[in-house]
Design an enzyme around this catalytic site. Sequence first.
Site, PDB file in Angstrom:
ATOM      1  N   ARG A  48      24.891 -14.005  18.203  1.00 59.93           N
ATOM      2  CA  ARG A  48      23.809 -13.168  18.730  1.00 59.93           C
ATOM      3  C   ARG A  48      23.821 -11.791  18.067  1.00 59.93           C
ATOM      4  O   ARG A  48      24.796 -11.372  17.479  1.00 59.93           O
ATOM      5  CB  ARG A  48      23.943 -12.991  20.246  1.00 59.93           C
ATOM      6  CG  ARG A  48      23.411 -14.141  21.089  1.00 59.93           C
ATOM      7  CD  ARG A  48      22.782 -13.630  22.369  1.00 59.93           C
ATOM      8  NE  ARG A  48      21.651 -12.751  22.082  1.00 59.93           N
ATOM      9  CZ  ARG A  48      21.163 -11.859  22.945  1.00 59.93           C
ATOM     10  NH1 ARG A  48      21.717 -11.707  24.141  1.00 59.93           N
ATOM     11  NH2 ARG A  48      20.131 -11.095  22.619  1.00 59.93           N
ATOM     12  N   ASP A  73      27.829 -10.802  26.869  1.00 61.89           N
ATOM     13  CA  ASP A  73      27.877  -9.543  26.137  1.00 61.89           C
ATOM     14  C   ASP A  73      29.294  -8.972  26.134  1.00 61.89           C
ATOM     15  O   ASP A  73      30.226  -9.523  26.736  1.00 61.89           O
ATOM     16  CB  ASP A  73      26.901  -8.544  26.758  1.00 61.89           C
ATOM     17  CG  ASP A  73      25.449  -8.929  26.515  1.00 61.89           C
ATOM     18  OD1 ASP A  73      25.186  -9.749  25.617  1.00 61.89           O
ATOM     19  OD2 ASP A  73      24.572  -8.417  27.244  1.00 61.89           O
ATOM     20  N   GLU A 223      17.545   0.437  23.889  1.00 65.25           N
ATOM     21  CA  GLU A 223      17.753   0.198  22.466  1.00 65.25           C
ATOM     22  C   GLU A 223      16.536   0.689  21.673  1.00 65.25           C
ATOM     23  O   GLU A 223      15.406   0.360  22.014  1.00 65.25           O
ATOM     24  CB  GLU A 223      17.985  -1.288  22.223  1.00 65.25           C
ATOM     25  CG  GLU A 223      19.278  -1.787  22.841  1.00 65.25           C
ATOM     26  CD  GLU A 223      19.357  -3.296  22.877  1.00 65.25           C
ATOM     27  OE1 GLU A 223      20.417  -3.842  22.532  1.00 65.25           O
ATOM     28  OE2 GLU A 223      18.361  -3.927  23.262  1.00 65.25           O
ATOM     29  N   ARG A 239      12.748   0.419  23.409  1.00 63.19           N
ATOM     30  CA  ARG A 239      12.700  -0.592  24.466  1.00 63.19           C
ATOM     31  C   ARG A 239      12.815   0.116  25.808  1.00 63.19           C
ATOM     32  O   ARG A 239      13.655   0.998  25.990  1.00 63.19           O
ATOM     33  CB  ARG A 239      13.866  -1.565  24.294  1.00 63.19           C
ATOM     34  CG  ARG A 239      14.168  -2.427  25.503  1.00 63.19           C
ATOM     35  CD  ARG A 239      15.425  -3.268  25.263  1.00 63.19           C
ATOM     36  NE  ARG A 239      15.783  -4.039  26.436  1.00 63.19           N
ATOM     37  CZ  ARG A 239      16.797  -4.920  26.475  1.00 63.19           C
ATOM     38  NH1 ARG A 239      17.548  -5.105  25.402  1.00 63.19           N
ATOM     39  NH2 ARG A 239      17.057  -5.590  27.590  1.00 63.19           N
ATOM     40  N   TYR A 329      15.963 -10.732  19.621  1.00 58.82           N
ATOM     41  CA  TYR A 329      16.303  -9.620  18.744  1.00 58.82           C
ATOM     42  C   TYR A 329      15.947  -9.944  17.292  1.00 58.82           C
ATOM     43  O   TYR A 329      16.125 -11.070  16.829  1.00 58.82           O
ATOM     44  CB  TYR A 329      17.798  -9.315  18.829  1.00 58.82           C
ATOM     45  CG  TYR A 329      18.239  -8.576  20.064  1.00 58.82           C
ATOM     46  CD1 TYR A 329      17.584  -8.746  21.293  1.00 58.82           C
ATOM     47  CD2 TYR A 329      19.319  -7.715  20.027  1.00 58.82           C
ATOM     48  CE1 TYR A 329      17.997  -8.078  22.424  1.00 58.82           C
ATOM     49  CE2 TYR A 329      19.748  -7.036  21.167  1.00 58.82           C
ATOM     50  CZ  TYR A 329      19.090  -7.221  22.356  1.00 58.82           C
ATOM     51  OH  TYR A 329      19.496  -6.555  23.479  1.00 58.82           O
TER      52      TYR A 329
END
Length: 373
Positions: A48, A73, A223, A239, A329
């Site tokens: 990711r 994460d 972000e 974002r 992303y």
Amino acid sequence: MKLYFSILFGFLWALGYGQTAQETTVEKGLHFTRLFRADPHEGVSCYRIPALATATNGDVIAAIDERVPSCGDLKWSKDINIVIRRSTDNGNTWLATERVVDYPFGQSASDPSLLVDKTTGEIFLFFNYMDLAHEKDVYYLKVTRSTDNGKTWSEPEDITSQITKPGWHTDFKFITSGRGFQTRSGKLLHTVVNLQKGLFIFESNNHGKSWQLIETPLKPADESKIVELSDGSWMVNSRVNKAGMRFIHRSGDEGKTWISTADSSLIDPGCNASLIRYNSEVDGDSTEILLFAHANHKTERKNLTVRISYDEGVSWSEGKTIYEGSAAYSSMTVLANGDIGLIFEKDDYSDNVFVRVSLNWLRGKKTSVEKVD
């Protein structure tokens, strides 16, 4: 056991195994080259958070999280590494995957971002670090460097004290994944998020020898990507979760003050995106433009679209759809041959694919999309 597998995988990588296969599929005329996909034989749960950049010699570097035990994460995984693949021919073919950041089990590195200093040729790979075994939920911000176009990388340097404030030690903070930006004067710019206090810009005026935090917060913002506009001012595209759109921040005094507005034309489900400057020299046209790639949907991470701005981000084209399905992303770069390279998370994060398109195709001119295989 961790050490055994690290040695084993390192041996296999040295022999050229692991993510060496290059599979290209064609969908609606676009050629998607798979760069990273989890393989149970590797013991990796998922890949990711992609980042993409072009070195000064023209090599293309794609960096990403190698998330081993789960897709969680940073704060939820004790084993995340940073890996890269390189292309020496504008993304036609790719070398095998290489690990460039690999800590012992219990420590993880995540969220790569790339910044190329066009003056020195040095490449900076930023990432966020956590020692879950001893300091869970404490984020450290680090950088590793390459002086040979991504072939080798330095030992990571902890720059947390340079780009954060002492009172932030236990705050949820991270460098934005994707890429940073270099101004015409040579200044290096990037963004760091503090979820409690806002978005901040950090900079270097000495080609990355040291970094400084600009202490003015931008809100609302998560972000974000920063670019320098043609008049020398700065623009940040952010974002903002649950807003359904992007927010734009502009500064005419190098980050001391900002004017922030919502841009309802750039709908967004709350997802990291990509913003780059393209100095167009196509068909005698020397117009400078901005390119923006995002999940073009208010509530779902899907419909990846690339838009063009001819007026420094005041307005945007309707855009060209890269992929209508699940897409999250993304990261773009201008290739040495003038095309635009893009990597993105595809199909619920199961794939990370590279696609190359021409500027003429993005502008809607009748021209074939460059084949990548």
